[in-house]
Design a protein around this motif. Sequence first.
Motif, short mmCIF file in Angstrom:
data_model
loop_
_atom_site.label_atom_id
_atom_site.label_comp_id
_atom_site.label_asym_id
_atom_site.label_seq_id
_atom_site.Cartn_x
_atom_site.Cartn_y
_atom_site.Cartn_z
N PHE A 1 0.85 -1.19 0.00
CA PHE A 1 0.00 0.00 0.00
C PHE A 1 0.89 1.24 0.00
O PHE A 1 1.94 1.26 0.64
N TYR B 1 1.07 5.59 0.30
CA TYR B 1 0.53 6.93 0.58
C TYR B 1 1.57 7.93 0.10
O TYR B 1 2.76 7.77 0.35
N LEU C 1 -3.76 5.04 8.81
CA LEU C 1 -3.05 3.97 8.12
C LEU C 1 -2.15 3.18 9.06
O LEU C 1 -2.03 1.95 8.94
N CYS D 1 -3.50 4.56 -1.00
CA CYS D 1 -4.37 4.89 0.13
C CYS D 1 -4.29 6.38 0.43
O CYS D 1 -3.20 6.93 0.57
N ILE E 1 -7.90 3.52 -2.47
CA ILE E 1 -8.74 3.57 -1.27
C ILE E 1 -8.64 4.99 -0.75
O ILE E 1 -7.55 5.47 -0.44
N THR F 1 -11.53 1.57 6.80
CA THR F 1 -10.29 1.54 6.02
C THR F 1 -9.68 0.14 6.05
O THR F 1 -9.25 -0.37 5.01
N MET G 1 -8.92 -2.40 2.87
CA MET G 1 -7.57 -2.92 2.64
C MET G 1 -7.59 -4.45 2.62
O MET G 1 -6.94 -5.07 1.77
#
Length: 369
Positions: free
Chosen positions: A190, A192, A205, A271, A296, A324, A328
């Motif tokens: 994932f 960010y 997160l 994310c 997401i 969240t 995921m």
Amino acid sequence: MKKKKILVLGQTPPPYGGQALMLQTLLEGQYEHAELFHVRLDFSKDFNDMGSFKLYKLWALIKAILLTWTYRFRYNIDIFYYGPAGPNKMAMLRDVILLAPTRFLFKKTIIHTHAGGSSRLYDGLSPLLKFFYRAAFFKPSVLITLTDYSHGDDIVLQPEKLFVVPNGIKDEYPLYEKHCAPSADGLTTFLYVGAMYEERGTGILIEAARILKQKGYNFRINLVGIFISAEYKAQLTNFVKEYKLENEVSFLGTRINEAKWKEYCNADVFCFPTYVPSETFGIVLVEAMQFRMPVIASRWNGIPFVVDENENALLTEPQNTQDTVEKMELLINDHHLRQQLGENGRKKFLEKYSIETFLKNMDKVFAEV
């Protein structure tokens, strides 16, 4: 055809925020109807300076006002372009101080709300500040919003014309496509990207990582960007240590250009659990979609107008860690869904968010101002 002369007042990178990057994209464009001149603002040397008072900013403010006056008369420019800050009172006061003594010089004004919601502060201002706010912002010739979600700016500011122009960026994916590959260890990665502070949802997160690890999932979360404060950095890094998430969570710092695109290329899911009040678009969502990444993101402000729920993105309730985590989990377990959402995102990027589309739409605005 004689081109319209437009003075663009705004900050380009560094720092590498979404608004600064889009202003740089705007300035680098070629237009049939406009010639752009640029007075660069230099209020923030990095993200740590944003929204705070620093002595050097006073000189930057004075210099910007003087240069605006100089450009106006030296080049006989009639149109003024500005992108205000969001609902941050200190930044709004800076905008008012900057615009009140300059905007009146020009026959027409374009307000481009990359960070929306400044108008929400208007009702709480003193009568004197309301006077200067009106002088700075009310009744622009054109108001540009990024999506159909405007934070109410169009109602308060009362523009003569309103345009919706989504952001667009250069397509970097073809340069990196052959290097994109699933993780060698089979983990779901994932990603960010963005400045890191509480309202961007980065803490959500990290908490999600704790829950996913407890459930026995194999994954990795890479966070790209600078921490806004040392206190917040300490808070998150201490959390990672306390719950032994060092193998699952990595803070990669700032990545730009090739280094940033490689992070997109080698991740599986993007994310973005933001709940920032001024969030209007999220250029990082477009960056992810160009790399065929499922998204997401929080169902917040303009985000549902940028991505399509269950088509190229899964949306979560803002500040809802459990929601969240569930999204995921879904994408960890369903490789086919990840692929489908990613392909749909790539298609939407090409249709709506290319740099060519953005520059064409901006030229249409310039033609009508």
